[in-house]
Design a protein around this motif. Structure first.
Motif, PDB file in Angstrom:
ATOM      1  N   CYS A  32      -6.513 -41.761 -36.241  1.00  6.77           N
ATOM      2  CA  CYS A  32      -6.275 -40.317 -36.136  1.00  6.77           C
ATOM      3  C   CYS A  32      -5.331 -39.827 -37.230  1.00  6.77           C
ATOM      4  O   CYS A  32      -5.555 -38.769 -37.830  1.00  6.77           O
ATOM      5  CB  CYS A  32      -5.711 -39.983 -34.756  1.00  6.77           C
ATOM      6  N   ARG A  33      -4.273 -40.584 -37.502  1.00  7.82           N
ATOM      7  CA  ARG A  33      -3.331 -40.167 -38.544  1.00  7.82           C
ATOM      8  C   ARG A  33      -4.002 -40.195 -39.910  1.00  7.82           C
ATOM      9  O   ARG A  33      -3.805 -39.280 -40.732  1.00  7.82           O
ATOM     10  CB  ARG A  33      -2.119 -41.097 -38.542  1.00  7.82           C
ATOM     11  N   LEU A  34      -4.781 -41.218 -40.199  1.00  9.40           N
ATOM     12  CA  LEU A  34      -5.481 -41.273 -41.477  1.00  9.40           C
ATOM     13  C   LEU A  34      -6.431 -40.093 -41.631  1.00  9.40           C
ATOM     14  O   LEU A  34      -6.557 -39.517 -42.722  1.00  9.40           O
ATOM     15  CB  LEU A  34      -6.259 -42.586 -41.593  1.00  9.40           C
ATOM     16  N   ALA A  35      -7.100 -39.715 -40.551  1.00  4.13           N
ATOM     17  CA  ALA A  35      -8.039 -38.588 -40.622  1.00  4.13           C
ATOM     18  C   ALA A  35      -7.313 -37.293 -40.969  1.00  4.13           C
ATOM     19  O   ALA A  35      -7.826 -36.470 -41.728  1.00  4.13           O
ATOM     20  CB  ALA A  35      -8.790 -38.456 -39.304  1.00  4.13           C
ATOM     21  N   THR A  36      -6.115 -37.101 -40.424  1.00  2.00           N
ATOM     22  CA  THR A  36      -5.359 -35.884 -40.750  1.00  2.00           C
ATOM     23  C   THR A  36      -4.927 -35.870 -42.213  1.00  2.00           C
ATOM     24  O   THR A  36      -4.636 -34.804 -42.762  1.00  2.00           O
ATOM     25  CB  THR A  36      -4.110 -35.743 -39.862  1.00  2.00           C
ATOM     26  N   PRO A  48     -16.387 -49.098 -24.523  1.00  2.00           N
ATOM     27  CA  PRO A  48     -16.781 -47.712 -24.774  1.00  2.00           C
ATOM     28  C   PRO A  48     -15.553 -46.803 -24.763  1.00  2.00           C
ATOM     29  O   PRO A  48     -14.586 -47.051 -24.021  1.00  2.00           O
ATOM     30  CB  PRO A  48     -17.732 -47.390 -23.615  1.00  2.00           C
ATOM     31  N   LEU A  49     -15.568 -45.758 -25.576  1.00  2.00           N
ATOM     32  CA  LEU A  49     -14.442 -44.832 -25.673  1.00  2.00           C
ATOM     33  C   LEU A  49     -14.939 -43.412 -25.434  1.00  2.00           C
ATOM     34  O   LEU A  49     -15.139 -42.636 -26.363  1.00  2.00           O
ATOM     35  CB  LEU A  49     -13.781 -44.930 -27.049  1.00  2.00           C
ATOM     36  N   ALA A 134      -8.799 -37.357 -29.139  1.00  2.00           N
ATOM     37  CA  ALA A 134      -8.484 -37.138 -30.553  1.00  2.00           C
ATOM     38  C   ALA A 134      -9.477 -37.860 -31.454  1.00  2.00           C
ATOM     39  O   ALA A 134      -9.887 -37.329 -32.500  1.00  2.00           O
ATOM     40  CB  ALA A 134      -7.057 -37.600 -30.845  1.00  2.00           C
ATOM     41  N   LEU A 135      -9.873 -39.068 -31.082  1.00  4.54           N
ATOM     42  CA  LEU A 135     -10.843 -39.811 -31.897  1.00  4.54           C
ATOM     43  C   LEU A 135     -12.159 -39.050 -32.010  1.00  4.54           C
ATOM     44  O   LEU A 135     -12.806 -39.058 -33.063  1.00  4.54           O
ATOM     45  CB  LEU A 135     -11.104 -41.188 -31.287  1.00  4.54           C
ATOM     46  N   HIS A 136     -12.566 -38.393 -30.938  1.00  7.53           N
ATOM     47  CA  HIS A 136     -13.870 -37.730 -30.931  1.00  7.53           C
ATOM     48  C   HIS A 136     -13.809 -36.318 -31.502  1.00  7.53           C
ATOM     49  O   HIS A 136     -14.865 -35.714 -31.744  1.00  7.53           O
ATOM     50  CB  HIS A 136     -14.437 -37.688 -29.507  1.00  7.53           C
ATOM     51  N   THR A 137     -12.625 -35.774 -31.707  1.00  8.00           N
ATOM     52  CA  THR A 137     -12.524 -34.408 -32.240  1.00  8.00           C
ATOM     53  C   THR A 137     -11.949 -34.371 -33.651  1.00  8.00           C
ATOM     54  O   THR A 137     -11.955 -33.311 -34.274  1.00  8.00           O
ATOM     55  CB  THR A 137     -11.653 -33.528 -31.319  1.00  8.00           C
ATOM     56  N   SER A 138     -11.446 -35.491 -34.146  1.00  4.98           N
ATOM     57  CA  SER A 138     -10.860 -35.524 -35.480  1.00  4.98           C
ATOM     58  C   SER A 138     -11.961 -35.621 -36.535  1.00  4.98           C
ATOM     59  O   SER A 138     -12.789 -36.530 -36.479  1.00  4.98           O
ATOM     60  CB  SER A 138      -9.913 -36.715 -35.634  1.00  4.98           C
ATOM     61  N   PRO A 139     -12.000 -34.708 -37.504  1.00  2.82           N
ATOM     62  CA  PRO A 139     -13.000 -34.817 -38.571  1.00  2.82           C
ATOM     63  C   PRO A 139     -12.737 -36.063 -39.403  1.00  2.82           C
ATOM     64  O   PRO A 139     -11.597 -36.455 -39.637  1.00  2.82           O
ATOM     65  CB  PRO A 139     -12.771 -33.541 -39.387  1.00  2.82           C
ATOM     66  N   GLY A 140     -13.808 -36.690 -39.825  1.00  6.10           N
ATOM     67  CA  GLY A 140     -13.656 -37.855 -40.680  1.00  6.10           C
ATOM     68  C   GLY A 140     -13.628 -39.173 -39.950  1.00  6.10           C
ATOM     69  O   GLY A 140     -13.589 -40.227 -40.591  1.00  6.10           O
TER      70      GLY A 140
END
Length: 410
Positions: A32-36, A48-49, A134-140
């Motif tokens: 998540c931090r890398l995606a931001t 499964p997540l 957050a994993l499913h809504t973060s772009p990238g």
């Protein structure tokens, strides 16, 4: 090894900057931090997540330090927490024996030692919900779960990961966030030194009659530390606390198996009466306790983070927070490289990551090991010495504040 973004032999190829293996709290937060920071990330996990989930209360919680709280904010995770968190406003450190009053020579960290809470208690299920959302809504971010690594080829030019579902992921950097038994670490030939403690930790939650007022207790006992950590209450139990309780393995197993009423009595013998009557809530968990450290944190286009790199005794409650510090260091370096159009898995970058993290993590390993040796016994001479030490620190506000700032990551 040449890496191409074009499909080969009919493969379904996903091209990213970083491939993270392991979606536990540390691996998921890194993604998540890398995606931001603008990175393209693939994250694999065998489980499964789903974007949201609502498991039953299971008694587990995390103590999130100030620096980790900022990280979760920056990574877009904190905003997804579905439940209230509980700030830790005070920490009382005591020494004693089960069934006896604690030594009057104690140490209290209060608000005069910090200008903010020492940390926040977050239910394990709530953090999992927030991370998954957050994993499913973060772009990238591409979530590959349930899935796992079948082969991972690393070379001077990049990484190619073949998953068991048939996907191929090409990346500049591979991150092992798989926990203490990391297969990627073992495949890289990175040695691990282990220190068994012959103890087990019992983790659970209790409801209690009186409010905790945000105070945590770290009570050192001959069998191991007993920690009570304040949690946010709910409609069924307005006063809740988490317990992290270490004992010699045989005794811990017997305590873990006790019915609720005798278990509550054993808790009260160690906790004391300041919270009133107590009732066990949710499940109990038991884990063997040991420490370990990897000889190095990197290999060709590979970085270890969290428990794959280090594991310490829970005596100071810093294990997860150490992993979050790894995330901050690695994501800062990778994000800066990507912003400059540089290689996110270059050897120089990985060397910087190890220099930033490993020395401080080793100091924490040594410190927690020494604390366990000092406090995990009933030698009367050592008991007197450590009690006088606690009382001495209590009289030195500058030293208290220094301890607090280090624990909070400030």
């Amino acid at each position: 090894m040449m890496i191409t973004n074009e499909p080969a032999d009919g493969d379904d190829v996903l091209a990213v900057d970083v491939c993270v293996v392991g979606a536990g709290p540390v691996g998921a937060t890194l993604a998540c931090r890398l995606a931001t920071l603008g990175a393209r990330v693939a994250i694999l996990d065998h489980a499964p997540l789903p974007p949201m989930e609502d498991p039953a209360f299971d008694g587990r919680a995390y103590a999130i330090a100030a620096v980790a709280r900022r990280l979760l904010d920056d990574a877009g995770v904190w905003e997804h927490l579905p439940q209230a968190t509980c700030p830790i406003e005070e920490i009382l450190v005591t020494d004693g024996r089960p069934g006896e009053p604690a030594s009057p020579l104690s140490l209290l960290f209060g608000r005069e030692d910090a200008d903010q809470p020492f940390g926040w208690m977050v239910e394990a299920r709530a953090l999992r919900v927030a991370l998954n959302a957050a994993l499913h809504t973060s772009p990238g971010i591409t979530v590959l779960a349930p899935d796992s690594v079948q082969t991972a080829d690393r070379g001077p030019q990049g990484v190619r990961v073949r998953t068991r579902s048939g996907r191929t992921v090409v990346a500049r950097l591979l991150v092992a966030a798989e926990g203490r038994r990391s297969p990627l670490r073992d495949q890289a030939g990175i040695r691990v030194t282990r220190r068994p403690y012959h103890q087990s930790g019992i983790v659970c939650a209790i409801a209690h009659e009186r409010p905790h007022d945000g105070r945590a207790l770290e009570h050192f006992l001959p069998g191991g530390p007993f920690a009570q950590l304040p949690m946010a209450g709910n409609e069924h139990h307005p006063n809740l606390s988490a317990l992290v309780w270490s004992e010699r393995t045989a005794l811990a197993q017997r305590l873990y198996e006790l019915p609720p009423e005798p278990f509550a009595r054993e808790v009260s013998r160690r906790l004391g009466k300041h919270l009133g009557a107590i009732t066990p809530v949710g499940q109990r968990w038991i884990y063997p306790l040991s420490a370990q450290f990897a000889d190095r944190y990197t290999d060709t286009r590979l970085a270890l983070i969290g428990d794959a790199a280090h594991g310490i005794h829970p005596i100071a409650g810093q294990g997860l927070n150490l992993g979050f510090r790894d995330v901050i260091a690695l994501s800062d370096l990778v994000g800066e490289a990507i912003a400059r159009g540089q290689d996110a898995g270059a050897a120089g970058l990985l060397a910087q990551y190890q220099r930033r993290c490993r020395p401080a993590n080793m100091l924490m390993f040594v410190a927690t090991d020494m604390l366990e040796r000092l406090f995990g016994n009933d030698n009367p001479v050592l008991r007197l010495g450590r009690d006088l030490g606690l009382a001495g620190v209590q009289r030195l506000p500058g030293l208290r504040r220094s301890f607090v700032r280090h624990a909070m990551g400030l």
